[in-house]
Every structure is written in structure tokens, then in C-alpha cells.
Design a protein around this motif. Sequence first.
Motif, PDB file in Angstrom:
ATOM      1  N   MET A   1      -1.556  -7.736   6.860  1.00  0.00           N
ATOM      2  CA  MET A   1      -1.027  -7.558   5.183  1.00  0.00           C
ATOM      3  C   MET A   1       0.032  -8.323   5.000  1.00  0.00           C
ATOM      4  SD  MET A   1       0.262  -4.067   4.312  1.00  0.00           S
ATOM      5  CE  MET A   1       1.332  -3.649   2.818  1.00  0.00           C
ATOM      6  N   ALA A   2      -0.158  -8.933   3.859  1.00  0.00           N
ATOM      7  CA  ALA A   2       0.709  -9.831   2.734  1.00  0.00           C
ATOM      8  C   ALA A   2       2.115  -8.646   2.672  1.00  0.00           C
ATOM      9  CB  ALA A   2       0.477 -10.717   1.785  1.00  0.00           C
ATOM     10  N   ASP A   3       3.168  -9.162   2.976  1.00  0.00           N
ATOM     11  CA  ASP A   3       4.329  -8.579   2.382  1.00  0.00           C
ATOM     12  C   ASP A   3       4.853  -9.222   1.265  1.00  0.00           C
ATOM     13  OD1 ASP A   3       6.411  -7.001   2.489  1.00  0.00           O
ATOM     14  OD2 ASP A   3       7.185  -8.308   3.765  1.00  0.00           O
ATOM     15  N   LEU A   4       4.795  -8.446   0.034  1.00  0.00           N
ATOM     16  CA  LEU A   4       5.279  -8.464  -1.174  1.00  0.00           C
ATOM     17  C   LEU A   4       5.942  -7.984  -1.548  1.00  0.00           C
ATOM     18  CD1 LEU A   4       0.831  -8.011  -2.984  1.00  0.00           C
ATOM     19  CD2 LEU A   4       2.261 -10.174  -1.489  1.00  0.00           C
ATOM     20  N   ALA A  99      -4.826 -17.343  -2.008  1.00  0.00           N
ATOM     21  CA  ALA A  99      -4.355 -15.955  -2.250  1.00  0.00           C
ATOM     22  C   ALA A  99      -4.323 -15.334  -0.981  1.00  0.00           C
ATOM     23  CB  ALA A  99      -5.608 -15.424  -3.382  1.00  0.00           C
ATOM     24  N   ASN A 100      -2.447 -15.270  -0.904  1.00  0.00           N
ATOM     25  CA  ASN A 100      -2.418 -13.432  -0.285  1.00  0.00           C
ATOM     26  C   ASN A 100      -2.408 -12.438  -0.486  1.00  0.00           C
ATOM     27  OD1 ASN A 100       0.202 -16.114  -0.598  1.00  0.00           O
ATOM     28  ND2 ASN A 100      -0.557 -15.362   1.533  1.00  0.00           N
ATOM     29  N   ALA A 101      -3.143 -12.253  -1.853  1.00  0.00           N
ATOM     30  CA  ALA A 101      -3.234 -11.333  -2.264  1.00  0.00           C
ATOM     31  C   ALA A 101      -3.858 -11.285  -4.101  1.00  0.00           C
ATOM     32  CB  ALA A 101      -2.411 -10.060  -2.698  1.00  0.00           C
ATOM     33  N   TYR A 122     -13.375  -0.022  -5.733  1.00  0.00           N
ATOM     34  CA  TYR A 122     -12.643  -0.735  -5.176  1.00  0.00           C
ATOM     35  C   TYR A 122     -12.463  -0.441  -4.088  1.00  0.00           C
ATOM     36  CZ  TYR A 122      -9.134  -1.030  -8.899  1.00  0.00           C
ATOM     37  OH  TYR A 122      -8.084  -1.163  -9.694  1.00  0.00           O
ATOM     38  N   LYS A 123     -14.576  -0.042  -3.215  1.00  0.00           N
ATOM     39  CA  LYS A 123     -14.557  -0.422  -1.968  1.00  0.00           C
ATOM     40  C   LYS A 123     -15.549  -1.033  -1.990  1.00  0.00           C
ATOM     41  CE  LYS A 123     -17.353   2.750   1.205  1.00  0.00           C
ATOM     42  NZ  LYS A 123     -18.164   3.809   1.082  1.00  0.00           N
ATOM     43  N   ALA A 124     -16.504  -1.549  -2.988  1.00  0.00           N
ATOM     44  CA  ALA A 124     -17.079  -2.900  -3.260  1.00  0.00           C
ATOM     45  C   ALA A 124     -16.349  -3.991  -2.830  1.00  0.00           C
ATOM     46  CB  ALA A 124     -18.084  -2.544  -3.791  1.00  0.00           C
ATOM     47  N   ILE A 125     -15.516  -3.804  -3.738  1.00  0.00           N
ATOM     48  CA  ILE A 125     -14.512  -5.456  -3.294  1.00  0.00           C
ATOM     49  C   ILE A 125     -13.898  -5.321  -2.597  1.00  0.00           C
ATOM     50  CG2 ILE A 125     -12.735  -6.813  -4.514  1.00  0.00           C
ATOM     51  CD1 ILE A 125     -12.788  -5.005  -6.373  1.00  0.00           C
ATOM     52  N   ASP A 126     -13.594  -4.129  -2.011  1.00  0.00           N
ATOM     53  CA  ASP A 126     -13.088  -4.219  -0.724  1.00  0.00           C
ATOM     54  C   ASP A 126     -13.618  -5.045   0.983  1.00  0.00           C
ATOM     55  OD1 ASP A 126     -10.347  -2.771   1.131  1.00  0.00           O
ATOM     56  OD2 ASP A 126     -11.872  -2.072   1.945  1.00  0.00           O
ATOM     57  N   ALA A 127     -15.160  -4.723   0.397  1.00  0.00           N
ATOM     58  CA  ALA A 127     -15.389  -5.367   1.633  1.00  0.00           C
ATOM     59  C   ALA A 127     -16.287  -6.898   1.239  1.00  0.00           C
ATOM     60  CB  ALA A 127     -17.318  -3.878   1.619  1.00  0.00           C
ATOM     61  N   ALA A 128     -15.861  -7.186   0.720  1.00  0.00           N
ATOM     62  CA  ALA A 128     -16.211  -8.296   0.451  1.00  0.00           C
ATOM     63  C   ALA A 128     -15.194  -9.458   0.222  1.00  0.00           C
ATOM     64  CB  ALA A 128     -16.799  -8.426  -1.226  1.00  0.00           C
ATOM     65  N   VAL A 129     -14.168  -8.970   1.139  1.00  0.00           N
ATOM     66  CA  VAL A 129     -12.428 -10.018   0.491  1.00  0.00           C
ATOM     67  C   VAL A 129     -11.823  -9.538   1.900  1.00  0.00           C
ATOM     68  CG1 VAL A 129     -12.637 -10.120  -1.866  1.00  0.00           C
ATOM     69  CG2 VAL A 129     -11.196  -8.600  -0.586  1.00  0.00           C
ATOM     70  N   GLY A 130     -11.305 -10.765   2.309  1.00  0.00           N
ATOM     71  CA  GLY A 130      -9.946 -10.504   3.817  1.00  0.00           C
ATOM     72  C   GLY A 130      -8.698 -10.479   3.839  1.00  0.00           C
ATOM     73  N   VAL A 131      -8.045  -9.996   2.485  1.00  0.00           N
ATOM     74  CA  VAL A 131      -7.229 -10.388   2.008  1.00  0.00           C
ATOM     75  C   VAL A 131      -6.603  -9.118   1.295  1.00  0.00           C
ATOM     76  CG1 VAL A 131      -6.209 -12.985   1.478  1.00  0.00           C
ATOM     77  CG2 VAL A 131      -7.428 -11.374  -0.413  1.00  0.00           C
ATOM     78  N   ASP A 132      -5.649  -9.268   0.807  1.00  0.00           N
ATOM     79  CA  ASP A 132      -4.376  -7.527   0.312  1.00  0.00           C
ATOM     80  C   ASP A 132      -5.712  -7.409  -1.314  1.00  0.00           C
ATOM     81  OD1 ASP A 132      -3.126  -5.995   2.375  1.00  0.00           O
ATOM     82  OD2 ASP A 132      -2.443  -8.187   2.364  1.00  0.00           O
ATOM     83  N   ILE A 133      -5.791  -6.151  -1.712  1.00  0.00           N
ATOM     84  CA  ILE A 133      -5.781  -5.848  -2.726  1.00  0.00           C
ATOM     85  C   ILE A 133      -5.032  -5.088  -3.563  1.00  0.00           C
ATOM     86  CG2 ILE A 133      -7.417  -4.813  -4.343  1.00  0.00           C
ATOM     87  CD1 ILE A 133      -9.609  -5.346  -2.519  1.00  0.00           C
ATOM     88  N   LEU A 157      -8.825   2.395   2.311  1.00  0.00           N
ATOM     89  CA  LEU A 157      -9.843   1.313   3.016  1.00  0.00           C
ATOM     90  C   LEU A 157      -8.814  -0.199   3.527  1.00  0.00           C
ATOM     91  CD1 LEU A 157     -10.645   1.262  -0.672  1.00  0.00           C
ATOM     92  CD2 LEU A 157     -12.259   1.602   1.032  1.00  0.00           C
ATOM     93  N   LYS A 158      -9.899  -0.836   4.036  1.00  0.00           N
ATOM     94  CA  LYS A 158      -8.876  -2.035   5.126  1.00  0.00           C
ATOM     95  C   LYS A 158      -8.107  -3.018   4.167  1.00  0.00           C
ATOM     96  CE  LYS A 158     -10.236  -6.256   8.158  1.00  0.00           C
ATOM     97  NZ  LYS A 158     -11.630  -6.314   8.345  1.00  0.00           N
ATOM     98  N   ASN A 159      -8.163  -3.277   2.564  1.00  0.00           N
ATOM     99  CA  ASN A 159      -7.418  -4.186   2.403  1.00  0.00           C
ATOM    100  C   ASN A 159      -5.883  -3.844   0.787  1.00  0.00           C
ATOM    101  OD1 ASN A 159      -8.307  -6.544   4.085  1.00  0.00           O
ATOM    102  ND2 ASN A 159     -10.545  -6.368   2.870  1.00  0.00           N
ATOM    103  N   PHE A 160      -7.057  -2.713   0.576  1.00  0.00           N
ATOM    104  CA  PHE A 160      -6.086  -1.713  -0.376  1.00  0.00           C
ATOM    105  C   PHE A 160      -4.856  -1.353   0.345  1.00  0.00           C
ATOM    106  CE2 PHE A 160      -7.324  -0.304  -4.786  1.00  0.00           C
ATOM    107  CZ  PHE A 160      -5.941  -0.321  -4.861  1.00  0.00           C
ATOM    108  N   ASN A 161      -3.913  -2.459  -0.289  1.00  0.00           N
ATOM    109  CA  ASN A 161      -2.633  -1.887   0.337  1.00  0.00           C
ATOM    110  C   ASN A 161      -1.404  -2.193  -0.986  1.00  0.00           C
ATOM    111  OD1 ASN A 161      -3.389  -2.027   3.535  1.00  0.00           O
ATOM    112  ND2 ASN A 161      -3.698  -4.117   2.848  1.00  0.00           N
TER     113      ASN A 161
END
Length: 302
Positions: A1-4, A99-101, A122-133, A157-161
Motif C-alpha cells: 500500500m502506498a502512503d499518500l 503509478a503508485n495509485a 470498483y470491485k471489478a477494477i480492484d480485481a484488475a489492478v495491483g496498486v492502490d485505488i 477490497l484488496k486495493n481500495f485503500n
Amino acid sequence: MADLKGINLAMQTPFDESGAINFTVFEDLIEKYIAAGVHGLVLGAGTGQHPYLTEAECNHLYEVGSKRIAGRCNVICQTSALNMDEVIRRSRHAESVGANALMILPPYLEGPSDDDGLFEFYKAIDAAVGVDIVGYNIPQATGISVSPQLLGRLMKLKNFNYIKDSAGDLTVHQEYLQFGGDVLNGADTTTIYALMAGARGVIWGAANYMPIEAVRLYELVSAGRCGDALTLWNLMLPSLLFVWRAPYTPAVLRAAQIRGYGTGNVRRPLRKLSSEQETQLLQALAPLDPEIGAAPREQAIA
């Protein structure tokens, strides 16, 4: 997870008089903003006129920007689009160039607006990427509000942070914070209060014309020096109130040009400020920069 955390400057896209992206100015601005101490740059933000850039232009902007930034601050790319496949395609490309996010609007034009529909989007996008949303709550522009309850679901979700909250409703903003997610303020006129309430940072369009002051404000609040922060805030506030009520992007870009950041040009269908708005802007900038307020209009424009 990126620190924004901190000041994520929603960066302008500089255009020449013909409406073409001026990449020389773009790279120069990156250097100026990094030198000012910003913690992140948001490429293709609303202030960067994302709706009026083609997908190819966005891709190239992100390629050039990420390469120039070279890890010196966070890179957040807006990959919003109306077509679902295009959102995923844009997102994957931004991720591939560093991109970090990813900042992504909900499906704002006749798409689903209920919590279940937004969650599936957002779930569909989350499954398609590996960085923070970074979800984007700006109901005044989209007609869609991300409820605190929906945010609680999305944060699982995994990436929605993160969520960028540009609504300007401090009650909802604080409800977001209760769900334990990282909230980034996006409403210029509530920035200091959101930071005091516990927002992780900001995604800030007006920082285009006052990056040094924006970073200083964050540092003062972080250090618990709220009195000093409010003193600085009172110098910033007149211009923030103006740009928030004026045509936002043209006002921010003109203010930035006046203070030595960018060309001030907008892309159609946006229009530059009127003469009356220009005068009001100069007056609003005066507390922040007295030399601007004292200068004749022609001198300020030059």
C-alpha cells in the motif's frame, strides 16, 4: 500500500495557445512542485483537464510524468472513463508506467448510483489492478454520493485503500474517518479542518498556485501548531473562496500563471476568466502575495 499522506498536488496540464500539451512546461512544473516539497503529484486530475484529454494523451502524460518524477514523490494517475473496459485499460497502463495509485470516479453518467452497483464497479477494477485505488467522492459534479456505509464495504477490497472527498461536507468527511480508511480531502475550503480532523492528506487543485504554502500548512498541522496554521490559512482563504465559486480550473490555472507556475491556458470547452473575474482574482490573491495585489493589472499579467 502506498502512503499518500501530505500534499498530493492535483497537477495542471499546461497547454500552449493552440491547445496542445506543452511537455517542456509540464516537466518544468514537476521540478518546481517537487522542489516545493509536495508529497505526491496527481497527473490527469480534474485540474489537469482530464475530461478534455484523449486516452492517448493521458497515457503519454503519465509516461512522461512518471519518468520525470522518478520516485521522488508519489504518482497518482486519474484513469476515470465512462466505458468500463476503458477504465481498466487506462488503469493497467498507468500502473505499468509507475503509478503508485489510481484515482477513479464512479460511473457518473447514467451508470449505477446505488451502493451495490457502485461496489461492483470498483470491485471489478480492484480485481484488475495491483496498486492502490483512490475512490473519488464529488457529488456536485457526478450526482453520486459515496455513503459512509459503502466506503466501509469498499475498504475491504484488496486495493481500495483511499477515498478523495471533494464534497465539502465535514460531517460526512468525519463519518468516513470513523470507518478507519485513509481519507484524502479534496474540498479546497475545508482543507485545514479536514487535516485537523485526521485526514491522511489532500488532493489539492489550488496547490498549483501555492505549493510552498500548501506544504507548510500540512507541516504546521502535523506538528500540532494549529494557531500558526490558522494564521497561514487566513492568508490562503480569500483565494480559495474565490476559486471554489468561480469557474474552478480556469481560476486555478490563471492564479498559477500569475505566481509563476504554468501557461494559464485552458482547453476548449473551458474558457479563460473574464476581465471582472480577473480583477477579483488579483484581489483575492493579495493577502497571500501582496506584490500581486499592489501591481497594476498589466504588470501582473506579464
